[in-house]
Motif scaffolding. Structure first.
Motif, PDB file in Angstrom:
ATOM      1  N   ASP A  91       0.820  -1.210   0.000  1.00 19.90           N
ATOM      2  CA  ASP A  91       0.000   0.000   0.000  1.00 19.90           C
ATOM      3  C   ASP A  91       0.854   1.260   0.000  1.00 19.90           C
ATOM      4  O   ASP A  91       1.970   1.280   0.505  1.00 19.90           O
ATOM      5  CB  ASP A  91      -0.917   0.034   1.228  1.00 19.90           C
ATOM      6  N   THR A  92       0.279   2.324  -0.571  1.00 19.01           N
ATOM      7  CA  THR A  92       0.882   3.655  -0.524  1.00 19.01           C
ATOM      8  C   THR A  92      -0.159   4.636  -0.006  1.00 19.01           C
ATOM      9  O   THR A  92      -1.362   4.374  -0.060  1.00 19.01           O
ATOM     10  CB  THR A  92       1.357   4.108  -1.922  1.00 19.01           C
ATOM     11  N   LYS A  93       0.307   5.764   0.510  1.00 17.92           N
ATOM     12  CA  LYS A  93      -0.607   6.799   1.003  1.00 17.92           C
ATOM     13  C   LYS A  93      -1.336   7.438  -0.164  1.00 17.92           C
ATOM     14  O   LYS A  93      -0.739   7.597  -1.222  1.00 17.92           O
ATOM     15  CB  LYS A  93       0.162   7.856   1.796  1.00 17.92           C
ATOM     16  N   PRO A  94      -2.556   7.829   0.008  1.00 18.43           N
ATOM     17  CA  PRO A  94      -3.397   7.657   1.191  1.00 18.43           C
ATOM     18  C   PRO A  94      -3.903   6.210   1.283  1.00 18.43           C
ATOM     19  O   PRO A  94      -4.347   5.627   0.293  1.00 18.43           O
ATOM     20  CB  PRO A  94      -4.557   8.629   0.958  1.00 18.43           C
ATOM     21  N   TYR A  95      -3.795   5.646   2.470  1.00 20.79           N
ATOM     22  CA  TYR A  95      -4.176   4.249   2.670  1.00 20.79           C
ATOM     23  C   TYR A  95      -5.691   4.071   2.588  1.00 20.79           C
ATOM     24  O   TYR A  95      -6.450   4.940   3.012  1.00 20.79           O
ATOM     25  CB  TYR A  95      -3.692   3.749   4.031  1.00 20.79           C
ATOM     26  N   ASP A  96      -6.111   2.924   2.052  1.00 22.20           N
ATOM     27  CA  ASP A  96      -7.525   2.563   2.051  1.00 22.20           C
ATOM     28  C   ASP A  96      -7.895   1.811   3.317  1.00 22.20           C
ATOM     29  O   ASP A  96      -9.040   1.866   3.768  1.00 22.20           O
ATOM     30  CB  ASP A  96      -7.869   1.681   0.839  1.00 22.20           C
ATOM     31  N   ARG A  97      -6.925   1.088   3.854  1.00 23.39           N
ATOM     32  CA  ARG A  97      -7.145   0.270   5.043  1.00 23.39           C
ATOM     33  C   ARG A  97      -5.916   0.331   5.942  1.00 23.39           C
ATOM     34  O   ARG A  97      -4.794   0.440   5.457  1.00 23.39           O
ATOM     35  CB  ARG A  97      -7.372  -1.202   4.689  1.00 23.39           C
ATOM     36  N   ILE A  98      -6.185   0.208   7.243  1.00 15.46           N
ATOM     37  CA  ILE A  98      -5.120  -0.060   8.202  1.00 15.46           C
ATOM     38  C   ILE A  98      -5.550  -1.297   8.976  1.00 15.46           C
ATOM     39  O   ILE A  98      -6.726  -1.698   8.916  1.00 15.46           O
ATOM     40  CB  ILE A  98      -4.822   1.149   9.123  1.00 15.46           C
ATOM     41  N   TYR A  99      -4.626  -1.926   9.680  1.00 13.44           N
ATOM     42  CA  TYR A  99      -4.892  -3.229  10.288  1.00 13.44           C
ATOM     43  C   TYR A  99      -4.373  -3.296  11.725  1.00 13.44           C
ATOM     44  O   TYR A  99      -3.416  -2.611  12.076  1.00 13.44           O
ATOM     45  CB  TYR A  99      -4.178  -4.338   9.500  1.00 13.44           C
ATOM     46  N   THR A 100      -5.010  -4.161  12.494  1.00 14.73           N
ATOM     47  CA  THR A 100      -4.466  -4.601  13.772  1.00 14.73           C
ATOM     48  C   THR A 100      -4.424  -6.120  13.735  1.00 14.73           C
ATOM     49  O   THR A 100      -5.269  -6.759  13.096  1.00 14.73           O
ATOM     50  CB  THR A 100      -5.314  -4.132  14.973  1.00 14.73           C
ATOM     51  N   LYS A 101      -3.458  -6.681  14.407  1.00 10.73           N
ATOM     52  CA  LYS A 101      -3.322  -8.142  14.430  1.00 10.73           C
ATOM     53  C   LYS A 101      -4.100  -8.693  15.613  1.00 10.73           C
ATOM     54  O   LYS A 101      -4.013  -8.174  16.716  1.00 10.73           O
ATOM     55  CB  LYS A 101      -1.845  -8.528  14.556  1.00 10.73           C
ATOM     56  N   PHE A 102      -4.896  -9.745  15.368  1.00  7.96           N
ATOM     57  CA  PHE A 102      -5.608 -10.331  16.497  1.00  7.96           C
ATOM     58  C   PHE A 102      -5.393 -11.823  16.634  1.00  7.96           C
ATOM     59  O   PHE A 102      -5.842 -12.427  17.606  1.00  7.96           O
ATOM     60  CB  PHE A 102      -7.105  -9.997  16.471  1.00  7.96           C
ATOM     61  N   ASP A 103      -4.693 -12.430  15.713  1.00  4.88           N
ATOM     62  CA  ASP A 103      -4.357 -13.850  15.816  1.00  4.88           C
ATOM     63  C   ASP A 103      -3.267 -14.129  14.794  1.00  4.88           C
ATOM     64  O   ASP A 103      -2.954 -13.287  13.954  1.00  4.88           O
ATOM     65  CB  ASP A 103      -5.595 -14.714  15.554  1.00  4.88           C
ATOM     66  N   LYS A 104      -2.730 -15.329  14.834  1.00  2.00           N
ATOM     67  CA  LYS A 104      -1.667 -15.684  13.890  1.00  2.00           C
ATOM     68  C   LYS A 104      -2.185 -15.543  12.461  1.00  2.00           C
ATOM     69  O   LYS A 104      -3.181 -16.159  12.091  1.00  2.00           O
ATOM     70  CB  LYS A 104      -1.201 -17.121  14.140  1.00  2.00           C
ATOM     71  N   ASP A 105      -1.526 -14.691  11.697  1.00  2.00           N
ATOM     72  CA  ASP A 105      -1.842 -14.434  10.287  1.00  2.00           C
ATOM     73  C   ASP A 105      -3.243 -13.856  10.069  1.00  2.00           C
ATOM     74  O   ASP A 105      -3.765 -13.899   8.960  1.00  2.00           O
ATOM     75  CB  ASP A 105      -1.667 -15.702   9.442  1.00  2.00           C
ATOM     76  N   LYS A 106      -3.876 -13.301  11.112  1.00  2.00           N
ATOM     77  CA  LYS A 106      -5.205 -12.686  10.978  1.00  2.00           C
ATOM     78  C   LYS A 106      -5.118 -11.225  11.398  1.00  2.00           C
ATOM     79  O   LYS A 106      -4.705 -10.915  12.510  1.00  2.00           O
ATOM     80  CB  LYS A 106      -6.240 -13.421  11.827  1.00  2.00           C
ATOM     81  N   PHE A 107      -5.529 -10.356  10.483  1.00  2.00           N
ATOM     82  CA  PHE A 107      -5.476  -8.923  10.716  1.00  2.00           C
ATOM     83  C   PHE A 107      -6.853  -8.313  10.476  1.00  2.00           C
ATOM     84  O   PHE A 107      -7.417  -8.439   9.393  1.00  2.00           O
ATOM     85  CB  PHE A 107      -4.456  -8.268   9.769  1.00  2.00           C
ATOM     86  N   ARG A 108      -7.398  -7.667  11.538  1.00  2.00           N
ATOM     87  CA  ARG A 108      -8.658  -6.944  11.381  1.00  2.00           C
ATOM     88  C   ARG A 108      -8.359  -5.667  10.622  1.00  2.00           C
ATOM     89  O   ARG A 108      -7.374  -4.990  10.875  1.00  2.00           O
ATOM     90  CB  ARG A 108      -9.265  -6.587  12.733  1.00  2.00           C
ATOM     91  N   TYR A 109      -9.232  -5.325   9.690  1.00  2.00           N
ATOM     92  CA  TYR A 109      -8.977  -4.083   8.977  1.00  2.00           C
ATOM     93  C   TYR A 109      -9.923  -2.982   9.433  1.00  2.00           C
ATOM     94  O   TYR A 109     -10.993  -3.218   9.973  1.00  2.00           O
ATOM     95  CB  TYR A 109      -8.975  -4.267   7.458  1.00  2.00           C
ATOM     96  N   PHE A 110      -9.457  -1.748   9.248  1.00  2.00           N
ATOM     97  CA  PHE A 110     -10.156  -0.546   9.644  1.00  2.00           C
ATOM     98  C   PHE A 110     -10.270   0.326   8.395  1.00  2.00           C
ATOM     99  O   PHE A 110      -9.361   0.386   7.585  1.00  2.00           O
ATOM    100  CB  PHE A 110      -9.364   0.226  10.703  1.00  2.00           C
ATOM    101  N   GLU A 111     -11.404   1.015   8.284  1.00  2.00           N
ATOM    102  CA  GLU A 111     -11.618   1.916   7.140  1.00  2.00           C
ATOM    103  C   GLU A 111     -12.110   3.261   7.637  1.00  2.00           C
ATOM    104  O   GLU A 111     -12.766   3.348   8.676  1.00  2.00           O
ATOM    105  CB  GLU A 111     -12.635   1.306   6.165  1.00  2.00           C
ATOM    106  N   ARG A 112     -11.802   4.293   6.862  1.00  2.00           N
ATOM    107  CA  ARG A 112     -12.316   5.627   7.161  1.00  2.00           C
ATOM    108  C   ARG A 112     -13.768   5.699   6.696  1.00  2.00           C
ATOM    109  O   ARG A 112     -14.148   5.063   5.721  1.00  2.00           O
ATOM    110  CB  ARG A 112     -11.517   6.700   6.423  1.00  2.00           C
ATOM    111  N   ARG A 113     -14.533   6.507   7.407  1.00  2.00           N
ATOM    112  CA  ARG A 113     -15.927   6.753   6.992  1.00  2.00           C
ATOM    113  C   ARG A 113     -15.978   8.119   6.328  1.00  2.00           C
ATOM    114  O   ARG A 113     -15.293   9.059   6.730  1.00  2.00           O
ATOM    115  CB  ARG A 113     -16.862   6.707   8.191  1.00  2.00           C
ATOM    116  N   ASP A 114     -16.822   8.242   5.314  1.00  2.00           N
ATOM    117  CA  ASP A 114     -16.901   9.489   4.542  1.00  2.00           C
ATOM    118  C   ASP A 114     -17.304  10.689   5.388  1.00  2.00           C
ATOM    119  O   ASP A 114     -16.878  11.809   5.140  1.00  2.00           O
ATOM    120  CB  ASP A 114     -17.887   9.331   3.382  1.00  2.00           C
ATOM    121  N   ASN A 115     -18.137  10.480   6.411  1.00  2.00           N
ATOM    122  CA  ASN A 115     -18.639  11.595   7.200  1.00  2.00           C
ATOM    123  C   ASN A 115     -17.699  12.024   8.310  1.00  2.00           C
ATOM    124  O   ASN A 115     -18.028  12.906   9.093  1.00  2.00           O
ATOM    125  CB  ASN A 115     -20.011  11.276   7.773  1.00  2.00           C
ATOM    126  N   ASP A 116     -16.540  11.404   8.451  1.00  2.00           N
ATOM    127  CA  ASP A 116     -15.574  11.799   9.508  1.00  2.00           C
ATOM    128  C   ASP A 116     -14.477  12.652   8.963  1.00  2.00           C
ATOM    129  O   ASP A 116     -13.819  12.472   8.060  1.00  2.00           O
ATOM    130  CB  ASP A 116     -14.997  10.550  10.201  1.00  2.00           C
TER     131      ASP A 116
END
Length: 116
Positions: A91-116
């Motif tokens: 990925d390059t900026k501006p990012y579409d997604r960011i992630y946090t790791k919650f298990d081995k090889d599993k990453f929850r993704y986060f997205e921006r909302r248009d109204n924020d």
């Protein structure tokens, strides 16, 4: 003659096993060559409650889904409330997604909302 062959076989077996053991202790594998990030025992409560991550001037909200990626495919960009925050290495900026790791090889993704 039979005793000599048994002795020779035993000797060769000990030499082979000894040399294999020596190789294992000299080269323990690829330690230090592959990126590895720790996975939490349980995902942070604020993530499970749907609270956003504030990063780069935006609020990023957790999505009720995850992606399977290896640690070598992500790059840590921040830490938020004690949780490592990642982007995919491709990925390059501006990012579409960011992630946090919650298990081995599993990453929850986060997205921006248009109204924020």
């Amino acid at each position: 003659m039979d005793i000599k062959l048994r002795c020779l076989g035993s000797f060769l077996g000990i030499v082979v096993l000894g040399s294999l053991g020596g190789c294992a202790s000299v080269n323990p594998g690829n330690d230090g060559q592959v990126q590895s990030y720790p996975a939490p025992v349980i995902e942070a409560g604020w993530i499970r409650d749907g609270e956003p991550i504030e990063y780069d001037g935006s609020k990023w909200y957790p999505v009720n889904d995850f992606e399977i990626m290896q640690d070598s495919e992500v790059f840590q960009i921040a830490e938020y409330k004690g949780v490592q925050v990642f982007v995919a290495k491709i990925d390059t900026k501006p990012y579409d997604r960011i992630y946090t790791k919650f298990d081995k090889d599993k990453f929850r993704y986060f997205e921006r909302r248009d109204n924020d």
